[in-house]
Design an enzyme around this catalytic site. Structure first.
Site, short mmCIF file in Angstrom:
data_model
loop_
_atom_site.label_atom_id
_atom_site.label_comp_id
_atom_site.label_asym_id
_atom_site.label_seq_id
_atom_site.Cartn_x
_atom_site.Cartn_y
_atom_site.Cartn_z
N SER A 102 0.79 -0.96 0.34
CA SER A 102 0.01 0.19 0.08
C SER A 102 0.79 1.74 0.20
O SER A 102 0.46 2.29 -0.55
CB SER A 102 -0.86 0.27 1.44
OG SER A 102 -0.41 -0.26 2.33
N HIS B 90 -2.23 -8.46 1.89
CA HIS B 90 -2.01 -7.63 2.76
C HIS B 90 -2.80 -7.41 3.49
O HIS B 90 -3.31 -8.19 4.38
CB HIS B 90 -1.18 -6.89 1.59
CG HIS B 90 -0.91 -5.16 1.58
ND1 HIS B 90 -0.37 -5.07 3.36
CD2 HIS B 90 -1.12 -3.75 1.11
CE1 HIS B 90 0.34 -3.55 3.01
NE2 HIS B 90 -0.16 -3.16 2.49
N HIS C 7 5.48 -12.65 7.55
CA HIS C 7 5.81 -11.58 7.28
C HIS C 7 7.18 -11.43 6.37
O HIS C 7 7.90 -11.84 6.40
CB HIS C 7 6.26 -10.56 8.41
CG HIS C 7 6.17 -9.15 8.09
ND1 HIS C 7 6.99 -8.09 7.30
CD2 HIS C 7 4.67 -8.56 7.90
CE1 HIS C 7 6.66 -7.15 7.42
NE2 HIS C 7 5.47 -6.91 7.63
N ARG D 71 3.05 -4.66 16.91
CA ARG D 71 1.31 -4.86 16.61
C ARG D 71 0.32 -5.51 16.60
O ARG D 71 -0.44 -5.08 17.49
CB ARG D 71 1.17 -4.19 14.68
CG ARG D 71 2.15 -2.99 14.86
CD ARG D 71 1.94 -2.55 13.27
NE ARG D 71 2.65 -3.46 11.82
CZ ARG D 71 2.11 -3.75 10.98
NH1 ARG D 71 1.83 -3.17 10.25
NH2 ARG D 71 3.33 -5.53 10.30
N ASP E 147 -1.89 -8.60 11.29
CA ASP E 147 -3.78 -9.73 11.14
C ASP E 147 -4.17 -10.26 12.10
O ASP E 147 -4.61 -10.64 12.53
CB ASP E 147 -4.05 -8.97 9.94
CG ASP E 147 -2.86 -8.00 9.22
OD1 ASP E 147 -3.63 -6.85 9.17
OD2 ASP E 147 -2.75 -8.44 7.67
#
Ligand code: CMX
Length: 436
Positions: free
Chosen positions: A240, A270, A316, A325, A371
């Site tokens: 992105s 993604h 990743h 995160r 995620d």
């Protein structure tokens, strides 16, 4: 606006710094590219620059040098809130320093002034078939706003290169101001009654998103602020961010560029992984009629892999440890709802799946990314339509990509145009290397 003044004040010194670096050291090598990287998604090719965030493979993200726990502690917060103003984060991204409360509120106030979504955007979204994916609607809404671009207007009128960043910042503030309302409207259109929920002027950008989603809960306001912080930026090589940068490098305005960036975010490898991830957790719950045992979960993970699918939320391209995160969201869940079944399952997956992926042998990073858990937190607060989740990721990601593009313009970054080779050329290079 304080932010604009701060940025303008820094630019002359920054421009000198970059000019000197390129002039005096332009030939210094910072890496090499091999055939594996040319055919392998350019992994680890050092070809981009950003000062807004950096991802260390073992430590994870730092925003302007600060870790996530440091930011949660240092950024100003709304009275009584656990999580910081998103306006303060945006100030940090753009001005490069932790803002005072006044500086964070300066951005928040600008967002309030610029937040109204034009009626034609609502009409455009309403005209789309009901089964249109929320990410398609989000990207369309951003693109639909392009006619408002001040950058495009001023470019056509004629402006000096040194001034490009100014209308780019204006466009970025206008777009980010509207993003939460657009996202909440898409949610209303798809899953509620299709009515526009007016914002609450007393609330900040993140808290207001929770309000427009009609989740009137302080916990969800804080989760929204946390979510917007965590998903905002991840240096510039991810799809992105890189897409937005690439498109903007052609001097396309922020609406064209970030709409394209959102299209990349909508890919399942993604940002869309967050919807896939909750789907996977719910499948587990359905199959085992509740929480599975460790053995059952391990078998389910193997079944997923053997059917040719990935375990969403794990792995990743850069990270080689648990994503901080992920950790920040895990801590939020442990503090607020440790016994919620879907959250407990996400925690159990963290215990079981890394070992399964290690046994698979080929996965470079068997650890969870951002995620893996975000959906289970949304689920707790009743936001359960998981094909909406990537839109929230998108609202947040706009903070990072727009800030990067403003800086790219300010430093006069040129149109991006790497060089291609043919496979025969690579074979030739390989043969020459073997002969030598
Ligand atoms: N489950 C199964 N297989 C996986 C895997 C996972 N979670 N992660 C990696 N692999 C596989 C790859 O598909 C690849 O297999 P092939 O060689 O057969 O093609 C192999 O392991 C090596 O891949 P890698 O070098 O470890 O990972 P990449 O840099 O190529 O890809 C990523 C990174 C994120 C796309 C990948 O780990 C993945 O598909 N994860 C699941 C989807 C996901 O969570 N995406 C979200 C990422 C964060 C975000 O951008 O939002």
């Amino acid at each position: 606006m304080i932010l604009k003044q701060k940025l303008a004040a820094q630019l002359p010194a920054w421009r000198e710094r970059v000019k000197k670096l390129v002039k005096e050291s332009g030939n210094v090598k910072v890496g090499e590219v091999n055939i594996g990287q040319v055919y392998g998604g350019m992994r680890d090719v050092r070809g981009l620059v950003t000062d807004i965030s950096y991802v260390d493979p073992n430590e994870g993200i730092r925003f302007r040098g600060f870790t996530i726990p440091e930011l949660i502690e240092k950024l100003p917060k709304p009275p009584g809130a656990e999580m910081p103003y998103s306006g303060g984060l945006y100030h940090l991204f753009l001005a490069g320093e932790i803002p005072t409360a006044e500086e964070a509120l300066d951005v928040e106030e600008e967002w309030k002034k610029r937040g109204e979504v034009p009626d034609y955007i609502y009409k455009m979204l309403q005209a789309m078939p009901a089964d249109t994916h929320p990410m398609t609607l989000f990207s369309m809404a951003i693109l639909g706003l392009q006619r408002e671009s001040l950058f495009a207007q001023r470019y056509h009128e004629g402006m000096k290169k040194d001034e490009y960043w100014d209308p780019m910042l204006e466009d970025s503030l206008n777009l980010t101001a509207k993003a939460p309302a657009i996202a909440a409207y898409i949610y209303s259109l798809k899953y509620q009654d299709g009515k526009i929920m007016p914002g609450d002027p007393k609330l900040d950008w993140g808290g207001n998103f929770a309000h427009m989603m009609r989740v009137e809960n302080k916990g969800y306001q804080d989760l929204s602020r946390l979510y917007f912080l965590l998903h905002s930026d991840h240096e510039s090589g991810n799809v992105s961010a890189h897409t937005t940068h690439l498109v903007a490098s052609a001097l396309s305005d922020i609406y064209y560029a970030s709409s394209a960036g959102m299209d990349g975010l909508a890919g399942p490898l993604h940002g869309l992984a967050n919807q896939e991830c909750l789907g996977w957790l719910l499948e587990v719950m359905k199959k085992f009629n509740g929480l599975p045992s460790r053995e059952q979960l391990s078998q389910f993970a193997w079944d997923t892999l053997n059917s040719g699918q990935v375990i969403p939320g794990y792995g990743h391209a850069v990270l080689r440890k648990t994503d901080p995160r992920f950790t920040a969201q895990m801590e939020f869940g442990l503090k607020h709802f440790p016994d919620e079944p879907v959250f407990k399952l996400a925690a159990l997956v963290y215990d079981v799946v890394p070992e399964v992926l290690r046994q698979l042998g080929k996965v470079k990073d068997p650890w969870p990314n951002v995620d893996a858990i975000s959906g289970s937190l949304q689920y707790y607060y009743g936001v359960r339509e998981f094909d909406f989740y990537t839109v929230m990721f998108g609202v947040s990601r706009l903070l990072g990509v727009t800030a990067n593009v403003v800086w790219g313009r300010a430093l006069g970054q040129p149109i991006e145009r790497p060089k291609s080779l043919t496979t025969a050329m690579l074979e030739d290079a390989a043969a020459k290397a073997a002969a030598a």
